[in-house]
Design a protein around this motif. Structure first.
Motif, PDB file in Angstrom:
ATOM      1  N   LEU A 167      -7.456   8.477  -8.803  1.00 43.76           N
ATOM      2  CA  LEU A 167      -8.413   8.683  -7.721  1.00 43.76           C
ATOM      3  C   LEU A 167      -8.644   7.393  -6.934  1.00 43.76           C
ATOM      4  O   LEU A 167      -8.666   7.397  -5.697  1.00 43.76           O
ATOM      5  N   ILE A 168      -8.773   6.280  -7.631  1.00 42.49           N
ATOM      6  CA  ILE A 168      -8.959   4.986  -6.964  1.00 42.49           C
ATOM      7  C   ILE A 168      -7.740   4.659  -6.098  1.00 42.49           C
ATOM      8  O   ILE A 168      -7.864   4.301  -4.919  1.00 42.49           O
ATOM      9  N   SER A 169      -6.555   4.805  -6.677  1.00 44.77           N
ATOM     10  CA  SER A 169      -5.319   4.517  -5.957  1.00 44.77           C
ATOM     11  C   SER A 169      -5.142   5.460  -4.765  1.00 44.77           C
ATOM     12  O   SER A 169      -4.741   5.038  -3.671  1.00 44.77           O
ATOM     13  N   TYR A 170      -5.453   6.726  -4.962  1.00 38.14           N
ATOM     14  CA  TYR A 170      -5.341   7.735  -3.910  1.00 38.14           C
ATOM     15  C   TYR A 170      -6.252   7.382  -2.727  1.00 38.14           C
ATOM     16  O   TYR A 170      -5.844   7.450  -1.563  1.00 38.14           O
ATOM     17  N   LEU A 171      -7.490   7.015  -3.024  1.00 35.81           N
ATOM     18  CA  LEU A 171      -8.445   6.671  -1.960  1.00 35.81           C
ATOM     19  C   LEU A 171      -8.007   5.422  -1.209  1.00 35.81           C
ATOM     20  O   LEU A 171      -8.103   5.367   0.027  1.00 35.81           O
ATOM     21  N   ILE A 172      -7.512   4.422  -1.923  1.00 35.94           N
ATOM     22  CA  ILE A 172      -7.023   3.200  -1.273  1.00 35.94           C
ATOM     23  C   ILE A 172      -5.832   3.529  -0.368  1.00 35.94           C
ATOM     24  O   ILE A 172      -5.772   3.097   0.782  1.00 35.94           O
ATOM     25  N   HIS A 176      -4.883   6.445   1.034  1.00 34.76           N
ATOM     26  CA  HIS A 176      -5.206   7.241   2.217  1.00 34.76           C
ATOM     27  C   HIS A 176      -6.156   6.527   3.174  1.00 34.76           C
ATOM     28  O   HIS A 176      -6.149   6.830   4.373  1.00 34.76           O
ATOM     29  N   TYR A 177      -6.921   5.581   2.682  1.00 30.99           N
ATOM     30  CA  TYR A 177      -7.736   4.756   3.577  1.00 30.99           C
ATOM     31  C   TYR A 177      -6.833   3.944   4.498  1.00 30.99           C
ATOM     32  O   TYR A 177      -7.106   3.806   5.700  1.00 30.99           O
ATOM     33  N   HIS A 178      -5.761   3.399   3.938  1.00 28.25           N
ATOM     34  CA  HIS A 178      -4.860   2.539   4.710  1.00 28.25           C
ATOM     35  C   HIS A 178      -3.780   3.312   5.472  1.00 28.25           C
ATOM     36  O   HIS A 178      -3.404   2.912   6.571  1.00 28.25           O
ATOM     37  N   VAL A 193       0.837  -1.201   0.000  1.00 25.34           N
ATOM     38  CA  VAL A 193       0.000   0.000   0.000  1.00 25.34           C
ATOM     39  C   VAL A 193       0.873   1.253   0.000  1.00 25.34           C
ATOM     40  O   VAL A 193       0.542   2.252  -0.638  1.00 25.34           O
ATOM     41  N   ASN A 194       2.015   1.210   0.682  1.00 23.25           N
ATOM     42  CA  ASN A 194       2.908   2.369   0.732  1.00 23.25           C
ATOM     43  C   ASN A 194       3.459   2.744  -0.642  1.00 23.25           C
ATOM     44  O   ASN A 194       3.813   3.899  -0.867  1.00 23.25           O
ATOM     45  N   ASP A 195       3.538   1.778  -1.546  1.00 18.41           N
ATOM     46  CA  ASP A 195       4.017   2.056  -2.906  1.00 18.41           C
ATOM     47  C   ASP A 195       3.004   2.847  -3.728  1.00 18.41           C
ATOM     48  O   ASP A 195       3.350   3.393  -4.776  1.00 18.41           O
ATOM     49  N   LEU A 196       1.773   2.903  -3.267  1.00 16.56           N
ATOM     50  CA  LEU A 196       0.739   3.611  -4.023  1.00 16.56           C
ATOM     51  C   LEU A 196       0.996   5.111  -4.108  1.00 16.56           C
ATOM     52  O   LEU A 196       0.530   5.760  -5.049  1.00 16.56           O
ATOM     53  N   SER A 197       1.759   5.671  -3.178  1.00 15.19           N
ATOM     54  CA  SER A 197       2.072   7.097  -3.296  1.00 15.19           C
ATOM     55  C   SER A 197       2.889   7.355  -4.561  1.00 15.19           C
ATOM     56  O   SER A 197       2.668   8.353  -5.249  1.00 15.19           O
ATOM     57  N   THR A 198       3.797   6.450  -4.890  1.00 12.69           N
ATOM     58  CA  THR A 198       4.579   6.577  -6.124  1.00 12.69           C
ATOM     59  C   THR A 198       3.690   6.335  -7.337  1.00 12.69           C
ATOM     60  O   THR A 198       3.789   7.056  -8.339  1.00 12.69           O
ATOM     61  N   VAL A 199       2.832   5.355  -7.258  1.00 16.40           N
ATOM     62  CA  VAL A 199       1.874   5.086  -8.344  1.00 16.40           C
ATOM     63  C   VAL A 199       1.027   6.331  -8.587  1.00 16.40           C
ATOM     64  O   VAL A 199       0.789   6.728  -9.736  1.00 16.40           O
ATOM     65  N   ASN A 200       0.584   6.970  -7.518  1.00 11.86           N
ATOM     66  CA  ASN A 200      -0.230   8.182  -7.646  1.00 11.86           C
ATOM     67  C   ASN A 200       0.528   9.281  -8.374  1.00 11.86           C
ATOM     68  O   ASN A 200      -0.036   9.969  -9.232  1.00 11.86           O
ATOM     69  N   ALA A 201       1.788   9.466  -8.030  1.00 11.59           N
ATOM     70  CA  ALA A 201       2.595  10.498  -8.686  1.00 11.59           C
ATOM     71  C   ALA A 201       2.774  10.179 -10.168  1.00 11.59           C
ATOM     72  O   ALA A 201       2.681  11.073 -11.020  1.00 11.59           O
TER      73      ALA A 201
END
Length: 137
Positions: free
Chosen positions: A51-56, A58-60, A3-11
């Motif tokens: 948006l989907i990745s961002y919500l996931i 920040h939810y976690h 889940v922590n990798d999603l910040s990079t995915v978001n960027a």
């Protein structure tokens, strides 16, 4: 991938949206409506995945406070505040703009796009800058 990798995915998705928006804009400025539509649909899809990745994420993970107490702190918040406000405000207008284009109501689409497009571009690129300031600095 965690889940922590999603910040990079978001960027990456924000950067991709930024590039696709600029290419789509280039095509409409040169009268190539079919190419404009393809690139803008790509921008819409990448923004939706963002948006989907961002919500996931920040939810976690929750909210991440800015860790630096130097000259960059005010700059970070000067960038973050309009980014958040515009991101929230523009989302329904993007769908309205796309809906009007799909209806063939291009004058309404164009009128909304003149306001929404610059906001969308700003939100996309500022999202990348916020990521860099928050995670890579």
């Amino acid at each position: 991938m965690s889940v922590n990798d999603l910040s990079t995915v978001n960027a990456v998705l924000n950067a991709l949206s930024f590039v696709l928006l600029l290419i789509g804009y280039h095509h409409i400025r040169h009268g190539r409506q079919a190419k404009h539509k393809k690139w803008m649909v790509g921008a819409l899809i990448s923004s939706m995945f963002f948006l989907i990745s961002y919500l996931i994420y920040h939810y976690h993970v929750g909210s991440i406070p800015y860790p630096h107490y130097d000259w960059t702190r005010p700059l970070y918040f000067i960038l973050l505040v309009p980014h958040i406000i515009l991101a929230a405000a523009m989302t329904p207008f993007i769908f309205y703009m796309v809906y009007r284009a799909l209806q063939g109501r291009f004058e309404l689409h164009k009128r909304v796009a003149r306001v929404v497009f610059p906001a969308w571009v700003f939100v996309s690129i500022s999202g990348v800058l916020i990521y860099v300031m928050l995670y890579l600095r």
